[in-house]
Design a protein around this motif. Structure first.
Motif, short mmCIF file in Angstrom:
data_model
loop_
_atom_site.label_atom_id
_atom_site.label_comp_id
_atom_site.label_asym_id
_atom_site.label_seq_id
_atom_site.Cartn_x
_atom_site.Cartn_y
_atom_site.Cartn_z
N LYS A 206 0.85 -1.21 0.00
CA LYS A 206 0.00 0.00 0.00
C LYS A 206 0.88 1.26 0.00
O LYS A 206 0.62 2.21 -0.74
N ALA A 207 1.93 1.24 0.79
CA ALA A 207 2.85 2.39 0.86
C ALA A 207 3.58 2.56 -0.48
O ALA A 207 3.83 3.69 -0.92
N LEU B 166 4.27 5.59 -5.63
CA LEU B 166 4.19 5.69 -7.10
C LEU B 166 3.22 6.78 -7.53
O LEU B 166 3.40 7.45 -8.53
N MET B 167 2.17 6.96 -6.73
CA MET B 167 1.14 7.94 -7.07
C MET B 167 1.57 9.36 -6.77
O MET B 167 1.09 10.31 -7.37
N LYS B 168 2.48 9.49 -5.80
CA LYS B 168 2.76 10.85 -5.34
C LYS B 168 3.84 11.55 -6.17
O LYS B 168 3.94 12.77 -6.15
N SER B 169 4.60 10.77 -6.96
CA SER B 169 5.65 11.43 -7.73
C SER B 169 5.03 12.36 -8.77
O SER B 169 3.97 12.06 -9.34
N PRO C 270 -5.62 1.66 -6.90
CA PRO C 270 -5.43 3.10 -7.05
C PRO C 270 -4.53 3.49 -8.23
O PRO C 270 -4.52 4.65 -8.62
N LEU C 271 -3.78 2.54 -8.77
CA LEU C 271 -2.86 2.90 -9.87
C LEU C 271 -3.65 3.09 -11.16
O LEU C 271 -4.30 2.15 -11.65
N PRO C 272 -3.58 4.29 -11.75
CA PRO C 272 -4.37 4.54 -12.96
C PRO C 272 -3.71 3.99 -14.22
O PRO C 272 -4.37 3.85 -15.25
N MET C 273 -2.41 3.69 -14.16
CA MET C 273 -1.70 3.22 -15.35
C MET C 273 -1.81 1.69 -15.44
O MET C 273 -2.21 1.03 -14.48
N ALA C 274 -1.41 1.14 -16.60
CA ALA C 274 -1.46 -0.32 -16.76
C ALA C 274 -0.43 -0.97 -15.84
O ALA C 274 0.68 -0.46 -15.68
N PRO D 76 4.85 7.07 -13.23
CA PRO D 76 5.23 6.06 -14.23
C PRO D 76 4.11 5.87 -15.26
O PRO D 76 2.93 6.07 -14.95
N ASP D 77 4.49 5.48 -16.47
CA ASP D 77 3.50 5.21 -17.51
C ASP D 77 2.97 3.79 -17.41
O ASP D 77 1.83 3.52 -17.78
N VAL D 78 3.83 2.89 -16.98
CA VAL D 78 3.39 1.51 -16.73
C VAL D 78 4.10 0.99 -15.49
O VAL D 78 5.15 1.51 -15.10
#
Ligand SMILES: [Fe+2]
Ligand SMILES: [Fe+2]
Length: 285
Positions: free
Chosen positions: A29-30, A35-38, A69-73, A42-44
């Protein structure tokens, strides 16, 4: 393009710790939050195996929830702690896993870097294997686009690392894989997990690496016989592989936890290159 690599998540059923000690779910989770806060996301995301600790359906359900929560693939390959049928049951709907066949391998070719996910699992075993069928499949996929920058990602490293106990359960058939990869200079990286440490090697004419785990790490012990391998709680981390046609692929290790800082570099006047802020600057040559 930024490719994030997370590995060895070892997700457990809700409320259960890995090895009765490691809260792998909270650690993933952390990682997802990091990954979300940068600023430049990232694209994938590639997850290179040991996605769960025991391959249980419930663990894959928790994994799905934690990755949501990750919007990317997000592209998954299995490790020795996974079970293909349960992984396929929960993640098949994402559309990239093969519907049938023994191996969960596939190619992603709608990105600036072609991504080839390789399945090294031997059910019931800790070691991995590239059997002739898998080697043939890999050679075929590489031969299709020999001019495209390509990343291969897989769980078991096909090279030796000096962590002798882990090396006993690395990927068998690695030499045969090296013969294939060496024919394709467009292979930018071979990205692996399994050893729970950041490791790099020049291998088969390319760079091969192992990423640190998002959870527990394997103790760095380079003794000639370090068995049994032990784990510790060194900082969880992941890797960011940044692609541009001008630089090629550049790999960074990023830590999940927050640390003190950032602080500005304020130079001491004794520093040989010190220039007061208001001093006239010489034109760069
Ligand atoms: Fe692992
Ligand atoms: Fe593993």
């Amino acid at each position: 393009m930024i490719i994030a690599q997370i590995t060895d998540l070892h997700v457990r059923p809700r409320g259960r710790l890995a090895y009765d000690r490691v809260d792998t779910n909270a650690m993933l989770k952390a990682t997802v939050a990091a990954l979300m806060k940068s600023e430049r996301r990232p694209d994938v995301v590639l997850a290179t195996g040991d996605l769960t600790d025991c391959g249980l359906l419930e663990e894959y359900e928790v994994l799905r929830e934690l990755l949501a929560p990750l919007p990317m693939a997000v592209y998954l390959v299995p490790g020795n702690h996974d079970r293909r049928e349960n992984l396929r049951a929960i993640f098949y709907a994402d559309g990239y896993l093969p519907a049938e066949g023994e191996f969960l391998h596939y190619v992603v070719d709608d990105q600036p870097v072609r991504l080839i996910g390789v399945d090294t699992v031997v059910p019931g075993e800790g070691f991995g294997l590239l059997c002739q069928r898998r080697l043939n499949w890999l050679a075929e996929q590489l031969a299709r686009e020999p001019g495209e920058p390509t990343v291969i990602f897989m769980h078991h490293p096909p090279f030796l690392t000096g962590l002798t106990d882990m090396d006993r359960i690395n990927c068998r058939g690695g030499d045969s894989m090296a013969d294939i990869v060496a024919r394709f200079p467009n292979v930018e990286r071979v990205l692996c997990g399994h050893h729970h440490r950041p490791i790099q090697a020049r291998w088969a004419g390319t760079l091969a690496s192992v990423a640190p785990s998002t959870a527990h790490q394997v103790v760095l012990d380079l003794a000639p016989d370090n068995s049994p391998a032990m784990y510790n709680l060194e900082p969880p981390a992941y890797q960011l592989h940044v692609w541009s046609p001008y630089t090629g692929l550049i790999s960074h290790t990023a830590y999940v936890d927050d640390y003190a800082g950032p602080y500005p570099f304020v130079l001491d006047p004794d520093y040989p290159g010190y220039q007061p802020a208001d001093a006239p600057r010489e034109a760069a040559e």
